[in-house]
Enzyme design. Sequence first.
Site, mmCIF file in Angstrom:
data_model
loop_
_atom_site.group_PDB
_atom_site.id
_atom_site.type_symbol
_atom_site.label_atom_id
_atom_site.label_comp_id
_atom_site.label_asym_id
_atom_site.label_seq_id
_atom_site.Cartn_x
_atom_site.Cartn_y
_atom_site.Cartn_z
ATOM 1 N N SER B 151 47.404 -63.825 50.382
ATOM 2 C CA SER B 151 46.551 -63.336 51.456
ATOM 3 C C SER B 151 45.347 -62.605 50.822
ATOM 4 O O SER B 151 44.719 -63.164 49.930
ATOM 5 C CB SER B 151 47.358 -62.443 52.398
ATOM 6 O OG SER B 151 46.693 -62.255 53.622
ATOM 7 N N ARG B 220 46.942 -53.741 64.533
ATOM 8 C CA ARG B 220 48.111 -54.336 63.899
ATOM 9 C C ARG B 220 48.713 -55.443 64.759
ATOM 10 O O ARG B 220 49.157 -56.475 64.254
ATOM 11 C CB ARG B 220 49.149 -53.254 63.617
ATOM 12 C CG ARG B 220 50.414 -53.758 62.953
ATOM 13 C CD ARG B 220 50.134 -54.406 61.609
ATOM 14 N NE ARG B 220 51.340 -54.481 60.791
ATOM 15 C CZ ARG B 220 51.367 -54.957 59.564
ATOM 16 N NH1 ARG B 220 50.264 -55.423 59.002
ATOM 17 N NH2 ARG B 220 52.491 -54.973 58.875
ATOM 18 N N ASP B 319 50.653 -71.931 58.461
ATOM 19 C CA ASP B 319 49.714 -70.792 58.452
ATOM 20 C C ASP B 319 48.538 -71.074 59.380
ATOM 21 O O ASP B 319 47.847 -72.068 59.226
ATOM 22 C CB ASP B 319 49.218 -70.578 57.016
ATOM 23 C CG ASP B 319 48.562 -69.222 56.796
ATOM 24 O OD1 ASP B 319 48.032 -68.638 57.766
ATOM 25 O OD2 ASP B 319 48.579 -68.749 55.647
ATOM 26 N N HIS B 349 51.712 -67.549 58.332
ATOM 27 C CA HIS B 349 51.111 -66.934 57.155
ATOM 28 C C HIS B 349 52.107 -66.120 56.331
ATOM 29 O O HIS B 349 52.085 -66.160 55.094
ATOM 30 C CB HIS B 349 49.952 -66.047 57.625
ATOM 31 C CG HIS B 349 49.206 -65.368 56.517
ATOM 32 N ND1 HIS B 349 48.482 -66.059 55.576
ATOM 33 C CD2 HIS B 349 49.070 -64.053 56.195
ATOM 34 C CE1 HIS B 349 47.916 -65.214 54.728
ATOM 35 N NE2 HIS B 349 48.260 -63.986 55.081
#
EC number: 2.3.1.31
Lengths: 369, 369
Positions: B151, B220, B319, B349
Amino acid sequence: MTDPATYVAQSAITTVNIGELHFETGGYLPKVELAYETWGRLNAEKSNAILIQHALTGDTHVASSQLSPEAGWWEYLVGPGKTIDTDKWFVIAVNMVGGCYGSTGPSSLDGDKNPYGSRFPFVTIRDSVNAEAKLADQLGIERFHTVIGGSMGGGRALEWAAMYPDRVAGVGVIACGGQATAEQIAFAQAQVEAIRLDPHFKAGDYYGGPTPIQGLGIARRIAHINYRSEPELNVRFGRQFQGDENPLNSPVATRTGRYQVESYLDYKAKDLAGRFDANSYIALTEALMSHDVGRGRGGQAAAIAKITATPFIVAVNSDRLYFPEQSYQLAADFGPHTPVHMIDSPIGHDGFLTDLHQVADDMITTLGL
Amino acid sequence: MTDPATYVAQSAITTVNIGELHFETGGYLPKVELAYETWGRLNAEKSNAILIQHALTGDTHVASSQLSPEAGWWEYLVGPGKTIDTDKWFVIAVNMVGGCYGSTGPSSLDGDKNPYGSRFPFVTIRDSVNAEAKLADQLGIERFHTVIGGSMGGGRALEWAAMYPDRVAGVGVIACGGQATAEQIAFAQAQVEAIRLDPHFKAGDYYGGPTPIQGLGIARRIAHINYRSEPELNVRFGRQFQGDENPLNSPVATRTGRYQVESYLDYKAKDLAGRFDANSYIALTEALMSHDVGRGRGGQAAAIAKITATPFIVAVNSDRLYFPEQSYQLAADFGPHTPVHMIDSPIGHDGFLTDLHQVADDMITTLGL
């Protein structure tokens, strides 16, 4: 002048009082008004009515008309000689209860002339159908030839067919499945929380003061990204900077320069904040999350089995808000030979607005238009 | 006791002063500290160093060790006898500048003992690499055998290989492309705006008072949804209600009953708010959006052409944050025979954290571990 019994309105918004409404989760309003627009004429038998259902932030203006000449959101679909031919059909579009385009919603005034705000009832898709059935009663429409809509409008149409099988002959469910999914609920939660976080929200009782446009704007950004596909955003905007702005020239984190895609979403956010009430956004978002045709009916398959309307199911192949898989599931529940008519568009969910003409012939054939 | 020149630390976090730092977009700090953890021993030639780069909200704790026995985020990958064998390799993980796990970030104190807050510099991925190169200098590491990350960590690794081709022999880019895309920027903007909307944010200068945990929590939620796949969320949660809660029993829109997926994201939001600084979240999010290996280098292909490190490129087939297409583009720019090693996982992901072991043998072979 036409007989009022067969002639309801020549477009422009009409508002009628449908009386009291008991909401599904316990809310109650002593008086509810519904706003609607119409096109064409209701025939003497009242057998030519088509109900078109708008999406989350949509309105009753499906198409232009003499009294309201600006283009509507399905302009290419509805009008004289078009797929839904208003020389033949009487078309009606109703603003959903809880909305802010004329029907009773959180910004409406109660009997004491105070806006409902935080006191407005929780609304489900089924509540909206109940309210619209009362309107249909008033108009003398026993049975709709077709109820059709896209996105949340598709959910509204599906619930019409499930709640009133005898009153819906054909049902068009465009870019919508039989229920709101976990992912839709998840994104909706973030949106609702963003609105509630806005200091101007004041727990929903903000009328008369500044409105929570920042929170509503964030909600719109999240939603709008999912209305489009990832490739569409990347091809249109990539990493381009907006005009002369430079997102990489600020010495501190709070930058003023923007990427193009940020400017685009700023515009979308501002546009919605200027035309939509935040409480209505929450109310209709919650309604959409409540969408589950199988709820209390033994599941989706059992619920669909009781629908007698002819289904017309459409998906957009690049939709990542209502994935085509959901439409296939819905079609399968209608029966093994129920097709999904696929819109081929790279732009994602919004293809239901921009590209429905691709399946116009199928619509005419399937629904008998 | 080992010679300090060849023995840096036996895990647990070490913090070193790397001196001043000029940031790419104009910021400046007279003194920057970097925190890091290490595993294994640096050999006499200092030729066995591997740099592992953490993701957006990650930390230096890649794996357990004697001094820090709790499991790390690549526990199965790093340790004695594992894929990255710490009996053989000296592994180091550095908290990125701007973060909040030991390195200098917005919550750090300036020379007058005041937290930087809104004054903290805009950080790019390249700034972080520059800072880490100073740390490598201090440790006497001229050249890393491998720089690898997933990432945002993949972006950090790629920039290392692009900025210091002579100092990186192998580069592992896991679940990351050559640049942040329009969609990533769009979702990042919504996240940053949500934090800024929190009344406790106070333009970034909230230290000493309540912190913007609501805004950070919304950020988040948005991020985490994209860390997972749509089917994963639907299979795990569907429309299930959380325990005895019922999202459909409130007479008004502000309901207390939740869907399971909402409870799950509430937990993720609360967890992050309890462990991460909001300003650091913004700083690292902006850094990630700045990621563009081709920027100022004539485009991605030209930038990659100057990399001499052996590439090891990994994607997750489900992903939808860093689509595999980006990894394929990156691989193509490295050369026509550069493979993309595919993790087969339904979860999205986050497969880069949970399932990297699937390509462990390829990693050993490709990078010469």
